[in-house]
Design a protein around this motif. Structure first.
Motif, PDB file in Angstrom:
ATOM      1  N   UNK A   1       0.635  -1.121   0.082  1.00  0.00           N
ATOM      2  CA  UNK A   1       0.081   0.006   0.041  1.00  0.00           C
ATOM      3  C   UNK A   1       0.777   1.292  -0.020  1.00  0.00           C
ATOM      4  N   UNK A   2       0.403   2.094  -0.310  1.00  0.00           N
ATOM      5  CA  UNK A   2       0.665   3.904  -0.456  1.00  0.00           C
ATOM      6  C   UNK A   2       0.388   4.578   1.124  1.00  0.00           C
ATOM      7  N   UNK A   3       1.387   4.642   1.689  1.00  0.00           N
ATOM      8  CA  UNK A   3       1.221   5.213   3.091  1.00  0.00           C
ATOM      9  C   UNK A   3       1.088   6.833   3.086  1.00  0.00           C
ATOM     10  N   UNK A   4      -0.145   7.394   3.680  1.00  0.00           N
ATOM     11  CA  UNK A   4      -0.316   8.733   3.811  1.00  0.00           C
ATOM     12  C   UNK A   4      -0.251   8.920   5.272  1.00  0.00           C
ATOM     13  N   UNK A   5       0.453   9.861   5.839  1.00  0.00           N
ATOM     14  CA  UNK A   5       0.577  10.007   7.110  1.00  0.00           C
ATOM     15  C   UNK A   5      -0.143  11.419   7.242  1.00  0.00           C
ATOM     16  N   UNK A   6      -0.977  11.712   8.281  1.00  0.00           N
ATOM     17  CA  UNK A   6      -1.734  12.888   8.738  1.00  0.00           C
ATOM     18  C   UNK A   6      -1.373  13.012  10.218  1.00  0.00           C
TER      19      UNK A   6
END
Length: 249
Positions: free
Chosen positions: A58-63
């Motif tokens: 998966x692609x990791x998006x950090x918020x």
């Protein structure tokens, strides 16, 4: 309720209508072919968009909560806190108080040990103030805040504010009244849990006298700071961020 701060693992070919909502700001992420479409709406208007193309899955998006230095533009490196209630400190003594500071929300594309900021926004209204004279002063992100010696009395608003621990050390021979504080914030990392945010460590405000003149040093103790190139997601302990305030605290 699902926590919004943290890492979000998204399938680049199977993500449909993934949403994160922060008040009037709505983030929508969906697959478009072999890429991910990132869009953030402020109300009904498209505020920003990006296409994320990656071989990773998966692609990791950090918020994460960010220091309030990026929105609407990177114009300040310090935060100016104005105390709604001034703090009176005895001579030759030290006190610890708690306050709030503004934050922004940062959205990052994360990969291994690196990250890139792809979006930053604020739920609250941005305020700025000049600290010092018009000729040599510095522009700071500004906020008025309650203060207390009891941590439970300070309740930062989720997604808008962070808790700050402040140590005031008065090494001069006079009682002092502290009504403001300038905190250096360049590259500082905020902590979070259950979507609550706080500034790690302590803001140390030291008042002393040198050659008959009052000196006010503000430094961050045990605060996490990003690597100097600002791309690493690895943090280190840092105690060298210092701001020299004028007398008239």
């Amino acid at each position: 309720m699902e926590e919004l701060f943290g890492q979000h693992r998204l399938q680049s070919k199977a993500t449909k209508d993934y949403q994160l909502v922060f008040g009037e700001n709505r983030i929508e992420i969906s697959s478009v072919g072999s890429s991910l479409s990132y869009r953030r709406y402020a109300g009904n208007e498209l505020a920003t968009e990006a296409m994320i193309v990656s071989n990773e899955d998966p692609v990791i998006i950090g918020v994460f909560p960010n220091t309030p230095l990026f929105t609407p533009a990177a114009v300040a490196k310090n935060v100016y806190l104005k105390f709604k209630t001034p703090v009176v400190v005895d001579q030759r003594s030290r006190v610890v108080i708690y306050a709030k500071m503004p934050i922004e929300i940062g959205v990052y594309r994360q990969s291994k040990d690196e990250e890139m900021l792809i979006d930053s926004f604020s739920r609250g209204r941005q305020q700025y103030a000049l600290y010092g004279s018009p000729e040599s002063g510095v522009v700071c992100r500004y906020m008025e805040t309650e203060v207390s010696t009891n941590i439970d009395d300070i309740r930062p608003a989720k997604y808008e504010e962070a808790l700050v621990r402040i140590g005031i050390k008065n090494d001069i021979d006079n009682v002092i009244k502290v009504s403001k504080l300038i905190i250096p914030m360049d590259s500082v990392i905020l902590d979070h849990a259950h979507d609550d945010s706080w500034l790690p460590g302590t803001v140390e405000m030291d008042l002393s006298t040198s050659f008959g003149k009052d000196i006010v040093h503000v430094r961050l103790a045990n605060t996490k700071v990003k690597r100097s190139d600002k791309t690493s997601i690895k943090a280190k302990k840092e105690e060298t961020l210092v701001f020299l305030m004028d007398a008239g605290y």
